[in-house]
Design a protein around this motif. Structure first.
Motif, short mmCIF file in Angstrom:
data_model
loop_
_atom_site.label_atom_id
_atom_site.label_comp_id
_atom_site.label_asym_id
_atom_site.label_seq_id
_atom_site.Cartn_x
_atom_site.Cartn_y
_atom_site.Cartn_z
N PRO A 131 11.98 -9.07 -24.89
CA PRO A 131 11.14 -10.09 -25.33
C PRO A 131 9.53 -9.89 -25.39
CG PRO A 131 12.37 -10.60 -23.43
CD PRO A 131 12.43 -9.20 -23.66
N GLU A 132 9.08 -8.88 -25.01
CA GLU A 132 7.70 -8.54 -25.31
C GLU A 132 7.53 -7.88 -26.86
OE1 GLU A 132 5.70 -6.56 -22.66
OE2 GLU A 132 6.17 -7.58 -20.84
N LEU A 133 8.41 -7.20 -26.86
CA LEU A 133 8.73 -6.36 -28.39
C LEU A 133 8.53 -7.47 -29.35
CD1 LEU A 133 8.67 -3.78 -30.01
CD2 LEU A 133 11.35 -4.27 -29.87
N PHE A 134 9.40 -8.52 -29.33
CA PHE A 134 9.51 -9.39 -30.44
C PHE A 134 8.56 -10.90 -30.25
CE2 PHE A 134 13.59 -7.12 -30.25
CZ PHE A 134 13.59 -6.82 -31.77
N GLY B 132 3.10 -10.34 -29.28
CA GLY B 132 2.07 -10.18 -30.37
C GLY B 132 1.14 -8.52 -29.77
N HIS B 133 1.91 -7.65 -29.23
CA HIS B 133 1.34 -6.35 -29.07
C HIS B 133 1.30 -5.80 -30.15
CE1 HIS B 133 1.02 -6.83 -24.74
NE2 HIS B 133 2.11 -6.97 -24.56
N ALA B 134 0.12 -5.15 -30.55
CA ALA B 134 0.00 -4.27 -31.98
C ALA B 134 1.04 -3.14 -31.59
CB ALA B 134 -1.40 -3.93 -32.10
N PRO B 135 1.67 -2.65 -32.81
CA PRO B 135 1.57 -3.27 -34.21
C PRO B 135 2.72 -4.43 -34.31
CG PRO B 135 2.78 -1.11 -34.18
CD PRO B 135 2.47 -1.19 -32.86
N PHE B 136 3.26 -4.60 -33.23
CA PHE B 136 4.53 -5.50 -33.35
C PHE B 136 3.79 -6.96 -33.22
CE2 PHE B 136 6.24 -1.63 -32.10
CZ PHE B 136 7.60 -1.39 -32.77
N ARG B 137 3.27 -7.50 -34.29
CA ARG B 137 2.95 -8.86 -34.14
C ARG B 137 3.21 -9.83 -35.45
NH1 ARG B 137 -3.29 -6.39 -33.89
NH2 ARG B 137 -2.93 -6.36 -36.16
N PRO B 138 3.31 -10.90 -35.13
CA PRO B 138 3.69 -11.71 -36.22
C PRO B 138 2.83 -11.76 -37.33
CG PRO B 138 3.72 -13.02 -34.18
CD PRO B 138 3.02 -11.64 -33.90
N LEU C 295 5.18 -9.91 -38.84
CA LEU C 295 5.85 -8.96 -38.76
C LEU C 295 7.19 -8.81 -37.94
CD1 LEU C 295 3.47 -5.87 -39.53
CD2 LEU C 295 4.59 -7.57 -41.14
N VAL C 296 7.05 -9.73 -36.93
CA VAL C 296 8.03 -9.72 -35.69
C VAL C 296 8.37 -11.25 -35.59
CG1 VAL C 296 7.55 -7.30 -34.92
CG2 VAL C 296 6.73 -9.27 -33.73
N GLY C 297 9.42 -11.49 -35.20
CA GLY C 297 9.65 -12.75 -34.26
C GLY C 297 10.69 -12.80 -33.39
N ASP C 298 10.73 -13.68 -32.48
CA ASP C 298 11.56 -13.87 -31.32
C ASP C 298 12.64 -14.93 -31.73
OD1 ASP C 298 10.68 -16.41 -30.75
OD2 ASP C 298 9.66 -15.68 -28.89
N ARG C 299 13.76 -14.98 -30.75
CA ARG C 299 14.56 -15.91 -31.17
C ARG C 299 14.54 -17.33 -31.26
NH1 ARG C 299 17.83 -18.71 -28.07
NH2 ARG C 299 19.86 -17.90 -28.91
N MET C 300 13.30 -17.74 -30.84
CA MET C 300 12.68 -18.98 -30.97
C MET C 300 12.10 -19.12 -32.46
SD MET C 300 13.82 -20.60 -28.13
CE MET C 300 12.90 -22.00 -28.24
#
Length: 377
Positions: free
Chosen positions: A3-6, A9-15, A17-22
């Motif tokens: 859940p944290e990965l997607f 918003g932790h760099a570099p995994f930020r929208p 570029l990433v998104g969760d199931r919601m």
């Protein structure tokens, strides 16, 4: 944690570029590029008793020359900015100035009439196409693109611009769709070496009323690279499908790249969502087995569980609408392969399994976008 990965918003995994199931209607996705020189291992800890579906796409390079190993400190601000506002002109960024010149105009077409919006002899690169036409005309106006005396696209506006027939949340992607002003747009780069023609035809033959259309075609100032492929779009229709047979998506011979897909899939005489259970299967360069074998139709569009959070749209993927009646269900979705184009040297054959496991009757209308290198087919 996933859940944290997607979703944190932790760099570099930020929208974006990433998104969760919601954010991606049942699926988690990441477009963060992860480069490696000698090998890569992806592991998941603590999931021994969990049911998890996953798909990881990768490119293998001939050489690691010039490649820096991923360390999490990469500056991905440029990619984030590119994907942040779908529908905005991506060619106006600092890397692409000057962006060229535009041809604009207005035409009125009677039923059966055709007109050329743009034509030129010589080499060049189209970087933008905008059309303002009444929505009812999207099913009776055909856009025809001809590059170097080869017609590579000849589709209704509703098909070419990935709008479909649901209308709940029109496609608004990085590369094409319907913008906030109501204009249909395409930002695909379209190279040509000898000639180009952009034509619009009103296919309805009855009636006397005219359809007004405003247009703009932009030519970039830069010349195309010598190894560029010609842009094209291929329509495939199955109504209904043949039980036991896969749905054809794209069939090409030559050297090129598959760069996008729009699909409108529907059930037959049932409201069940099982028609979204089909796997995508892509055969490259004559392979007898799929080079790419997906895990489900909705996974192809970075969703999950039949898009359980409803319609959504992002720059590179989305589910624009899901319409249910008393006897059927229809889903329109799009996916563009900006960083993960499917590359082929001699042939591509892409198809979609009908669910469940190929035996469920369906209706399918799909458009595949591609580049094909001239003289290799």
């Amino acid at each position: 944690p996933l859940p944290e990965l997607f979703g944190s918003g932790h760099a570099p995994f930020r929208p974006p570029l990433v998104g969760d199931r919601m954010a991606s209607s049942g699926g988690n996705f990441s477009y963060v590029p992860i480069a490696y020189r000698d090998g890569c291992r992806v592991t998941l800890v603590g999931a021994q008793d969990a049911r998890i579906w996953f798909q990881i796409n990768y490119h293998r390079l001939q050489s690691a020359e010039g490649l820096a190993t991923f360390d999490g400190e990469e500056d991905l601000g440029g990619l984030e900015a590119l994907l942040r506002k779908p529908g905005r002109d991506p060619w106006r960024g600092r890397w692409f100035r000057p962006i060229g010149s535009s041809t604009t105009g207005e035409v009125e077409l009677l039923p059966g009439e055709s007109t050329v919006l743009f034509e030129e002899e010589g080499s060049g690169l189209l970087t933008g196409l905008w059309l303002d036409a009444p929505e009812p005309s999207w099913d009776e106006l055909r856009l025809t693109l001809t590059f170097d005396e080869t017609t590579t696209a000849d589709l209704l506006l509703r098909d070419f611009f990935a709008i479909g027939r649901g209308g709940a949340l029109p496609t608004r992607s990085l590369l094409l769709g319907l913008d906030k002003t109501g204009s249909l747009y395409s930002f695909f780069p379209m190279p040509y070496f000898r000639q180009v023609e952009v034509r619009l035809t009103r296919i309805r033959s009855e009636g006397e009323s005219t359809t007004p259309i405003a247009y703009r075609v932009r030519r970039g100032e830069q010349e195309p690279a010598m190894d560029s492929g010609l842009f094209g779009a291929q329509l495939s229709v199955a109504d209904p499908t043949v039980p036991g047979s896969d749905i054809p998506l794209l069939e090409l011979f030559g050297e090129g790249k598959w760069v996008g897909l729009f699909s409108e899939l529907a059930s037959v005489d049932t409201r069940s969502g099982l028609y979204l259970e089909g796997d995508e299967r892509v055969y490259l360069d004559g392979s007898a087995t799929p080079t790419l074998h997906g895990t489900g139709t909705e996974d192809l569009f970075n969703g999950g569980f039949y898009f359980d959070q409803g319609p959504f749209r992002h720059s590179l993927h989305g589910m624009a609408y899901q319409v249910k009646t008393s006897i059927s269900s229809v889903t329109g979705a799009y996916r563009f392969f900006l960083s993960d184009a499917v590359v082929f040297d001699t042939r591509i054959h892409a198809e979609l399994e009908a669910g469940p496991t190929g035996g469920l009757p369906m209706r399918a209308r799909t458009v595949s976008y591609y580049y094909l290198r001239p003289g290799t087919g």
